[in-house]
Motif scaffolding. Structure first.
Motif, PDB file in Angstrom:
ATOM      1  N   HIS A   1       0.869  -1.274   0.057  1.00  0.00           N
ATOM      2  CA  HIS A   1       0.170  -0.050   0.018  1.00  0.00           C
ATOM      3  C   HIS A   1       0.915   1.212  -0.186  1.00  0.00           C
ATOM      4  O   HIS A   1       0.689   2.174  -0.772  1.00  0.00           O
ATOM      5  CB  HIS A   1      -0.670  -0.054   1.425  1.00  0.00           C
ATOM      6  N   HIS A   2       1.956   1.214   0.820  1.00  0.00           N
ATOM      7  CA  HIS A   2       2.761   2.425   0.988  1.00  0.00           C
ATOM      8  C   HIS A   2       3.571   2.624  -0.374  1.00  0.00           C
ATOM      9  O   HIS A   2       3.717   3.801  -0.736  1.00  0.00           O
ATOM     10  CB  HIS A   2       3.610   2.267   2.099  1.00  0.00           C
ATOM     11  N   ALA A   3       4.050   1.463  -0.817  1.00  0.00           N
ATOM     12  CA  ALA A   3       4.751   1.637  -2.172  1.00  0.00           C
ATOM     13  C   ALA A   3       3.942   2.251  -3.310  1.00  0.00           C
ATOM     14  O   ALA A   3       4.091   3.116  -4.127  1.00  0.00           O
ATOM     15  CB  ALA A   3       5.234   0.252  -2.804  1.00  0.00           C
ATOM     16  N   LEU A   4       2.547   1.983  -3.321  1.00  0.00           N
ATOM     17  CA  LEU A   4       1.664   2.448  -4.401  1.00  0.00           C
ATOM     18  C   LEU A   4       1.251   3.862  -4.057  1.00  0.00           C
ATOM     19  O   LEU A   4       1.223   4.502  -4.897  1.00  0.00           O
ATOM     20  CB  LEU A   4       0.318   1.619  -4.341  1.00  0.00           C
TER      21      LEU A   4
ATOM     22  N   LEU B   1      -7.189   0.836   3.224  1.00  0.00           N
ATOM     23  CA  LEU B   1      -5.936   0.772   3.557  1.00  0.00           C
ATOM     24  C   LEU B   1      -5.176   1.662   2.416  1.00  0.00           C
ATOM     25  O   LEU B   1      -4.231   2.342   2.751  1.00  0.00           O
ATOM     26  CB  LEU B   1      -5.486  -0.820   3.564  1.00  0.00           C
ATOM     27  N   HIS B   2      -5.676   1.765   1.259  1.00  0.00           N
ATOM     28  CA  HIS B   2      -4.772   2.472   0.248  1.00  0.00           C
ATOM     29  C   HIS B   2      -5.143   3.846   0.532  1.00  0.00           C
ATOM     30  O   HIS B   2      -4.047   4.751   0.484  1.00  0.00           O
ATOM     31  CB  HIS B   2      -5.802   2.482  -1.164  1.00  0.00           C
ATOM     32  N   GLU B   3      -6.354   4.513   1.259  1.00  0.00           N
ATOM     33  CA  GLU B   3      -6.262   5.992   1.571  1.00  0.00           C
ATOM     34  C   GLU B   3      -5.602   5.946   2.864  1.00  0.00           C
ATOM     35  O   GLU B   3      -4.970   7.225   2.817  1.00  0.00           O
ATOM     36  CB  GLU B   3      -7.663   5.927   1.981  1.00  0.00           C
ATOM     37  N   GLN B   4      -5.637   5.048   3.645  1.00  0.00           N
ATOM     38  CA  GLN B   4      -4.536   5.004   4.962  1.00  0.00           C
ATOM     39  C   GLN B   4      -3.386   5.538   4.518  1.00  0.00           C
ATOM     40  O   GLN B   4      -2.564   6.265   5.224  1.00  0.00           O
ATOM     41  CB  GLN B   4      -4.845   4.130   5.732  1.00  0.00           C
ATOM     42  N   ALA B   5      -2.887   4.853   3.331  1.00  0.00           N
ATOM     43  CA  ALA B   5      -1.360   5.000   2.971  1.00  0.00           C
ATOM     44  C   ALA B   5      -1.258   6.242   2.140  1.00  0.00           C
ATOM     45  O   ALA B   5       0.076   6.731   2.054  1.00  0.00           O
ATOM     46  CB  ALA B   5      -1.089   3.761   2.280  1.00  0.00           C
ATOM     47  N   GLY B   6      -2.223   6.747   1.776  1.00  0.00           N
ATOM     48  CA  GLY B   6      -2.169   8.139   0.885  1.00  0.00           C
ATOM     49  C   GLY B   6      -2.440   8.123  -0.477  1.00  0.00           C
ATOM     50  O   GLY B   6      -2.293   9.054  -0.930  1.00  0.00           O
TER      51      GLY B   6
ATOM     52  N   LEU C   1       6.282  -4.961  -4.799  1.00  0.00           N
ATOM     53  CA  LEU C   1       6.109  -3.593  -5.171  1.00  0.00           C
ATOM     54  C   LEU C   1       7.172  -2.618  -4.549  1.00  0.00           C
ATOM     55  O   LEU C   1       7.503  -1.610  -5.182  1.00  0.00           O
ATOM     56  CB  LEU C   1       4.770  -3.206  -4.600  1.00  0.00           C
ATOM     57  N   PRO C   2       7.545  -2.671  -3.409  1.00  0.00           N
ATOM     58  CA  PRO C   2       8.296  -1.714  -2.842  1.00  0.00           C
ATOM     59  C   PRO C   2       9.748  -1.757  -3.761  1.00  0.00           C
ATOM     60  O   PRO C   2      10.330  -0.558  -4.067  1.00  0.00           O
ATOM     61  CB  PRO C   2       8.883  -2.228  -1.272  1.00  0.00           C
ATOM     62  N   GLN C   3      10.246  -2.988  -4.202  1.00  0.00           N
ATOM     63  CA  GLN C   3      11.323  -2.849  -5.150  1.00  0.00           C
ATOM     64  C   GLN C   3      11.100  -2.373  -6.478  1.00  0.00           C
ATOM     65  O   GLN C   3      11.784  -1.776  -6.904  1.00  0.00           O
ATOM     66  CB  GLN C   3      11.808  -4.258  -5.113  1.00  0.00           C
ATOM     67  N   LEU C   4      10.046  -2.931  -7.114  1.00  0.00           N
ATOM     68  CA  LEU C   4       9.647  -2.156  -8.408  1.00  0.00           C
ATOM     69  C   LEU C   4       9.476  -0.553  -8.041  1.00  0.00           C
ATOM     70  O   LEU C   4      10.022   0.028  -9.011  1.00  0.00           O
ATOM     71  CB  LEU C   4       8.248  -2.700  -8.796  1.00  0.00           C
TER      72      LEU C   4
END
Length: 259
Positions: A91-94, A119-124, A249-252
């Motif tokens: 979520h944070h990476a996206l 959770l997407h919105e919580q991550a920003g 995702l974090p690595q991408l």
């Protein structure tokens, strides 16, 4: 940072190279990305008081008409089950990816989700929800939005202040149509993107699963990237990243934003 296998690293690099050449990207997330935060999927067996029920038998309008108290109680239980869940690295990476591209005016990234959590919105992130919102409610009779505070530990039914109908979760139940504006936005995004990414979804729940077809057979003939520890083996997928979203995702995103 999780160390990925050579083949996964190679596929992530392929995905990054593809994304660097693209101006429009559409992403569809499913239950798998939220499962990594501990949110049960509909495929998981019910537990506790609900182990004798199937989710499909409760998440539909017919069940609510027959026994609104039962369905409302189940949703209150689900809300309490997920209320403390937090966004995971995927979520944070996206969110970081979407925000960075917006700030740089680099490319357009549209995020569509089948999940009803926030959770997407919580991550920003800014996300379009195709299946509704777990934390929102509306009247089952007049469809009016109910935005009064709700005690999610209380299973007592609530009456609409306008028509006295029962308040229900603002979620798309089995057999109901998707919200019109959200679905139109999702279809337009799929038709006009150059890369379409599915994350943590089995791509078998229609009509959302049809977005892959729209993207692939559009005039842009979008490249399809799949991120899933359990590959769907969809022949339309061009790049398959067989890993959990929280690992890949974090690595991408790190590679994509480091150029």
């Amino acid at each position: 940072m999780t160390q990925l296998s050579p083949i996964l690293s190679t596929n992530i690099e392929k995905a990054v190279n593809c994304l660097r050449q693209s101006d429009t990207v559409c992403i569809l997330t499913g239950a798998g990305i939220s499962a990594e935060s501990g949110i049960p999927t509909f495929r998981d067996k019910q537990t506790g008081l609900w182990e004798n029920y199937r989710a499909e038998d409760l998440a539909n309008a017919g069940a609510f008409e027959r026994d609104p108290n039962l369905v409302w109680s189940w949703y209150q239980w689900r809300r309490n089950l997920v209320k403390d869940k937090q966004p995971n690295p995927a979520h944070h990476a996206l969110a970081r990816w979407q925000q960075a591209w917006q700030q740089q005016n680099k490319a357009e990234l549209t995020l569509i989700t089948q999940n009803v959590d926030d959770l997407h919105e919580q991550a920003g992130s800014i996300a379009t929800h195709l299946h509704g919102h777990l934390w929102k409610n509306r009247c089952s009779k007049c469809d009016a939005i109910y935005d009064m505070p709700i005690d999610y530990t209380d299973a007592q039914l609530i009456h609409c202040p306008h028509c006295q109908g029962f308040i229900r979760p603002d979620i798309v139940w089995f057999g109901e149509g998707l919200p019109v504006d959200e679905w139109l936005h999702a279809k337009l995004s799929a038709r006009t993107c150059q890369v379409f990414i599915t994350i943590g979804t089995s791509s078998i729940v229609y009509p959302a699963a049809g977005l892959v077809d729209l993207a692939k057979y559009s005039p842009y003939q979008a490249k399809i990237i799949e991120i899933n520890p359990n590959p769907t083996d969809n022949p339309m997928v061009d790049i398959q990243i067989q890993a959990k979203a929280g690992e890949a995702l974090p690595q991408l995103v790190n590679q994509l934003l480091s150029e």
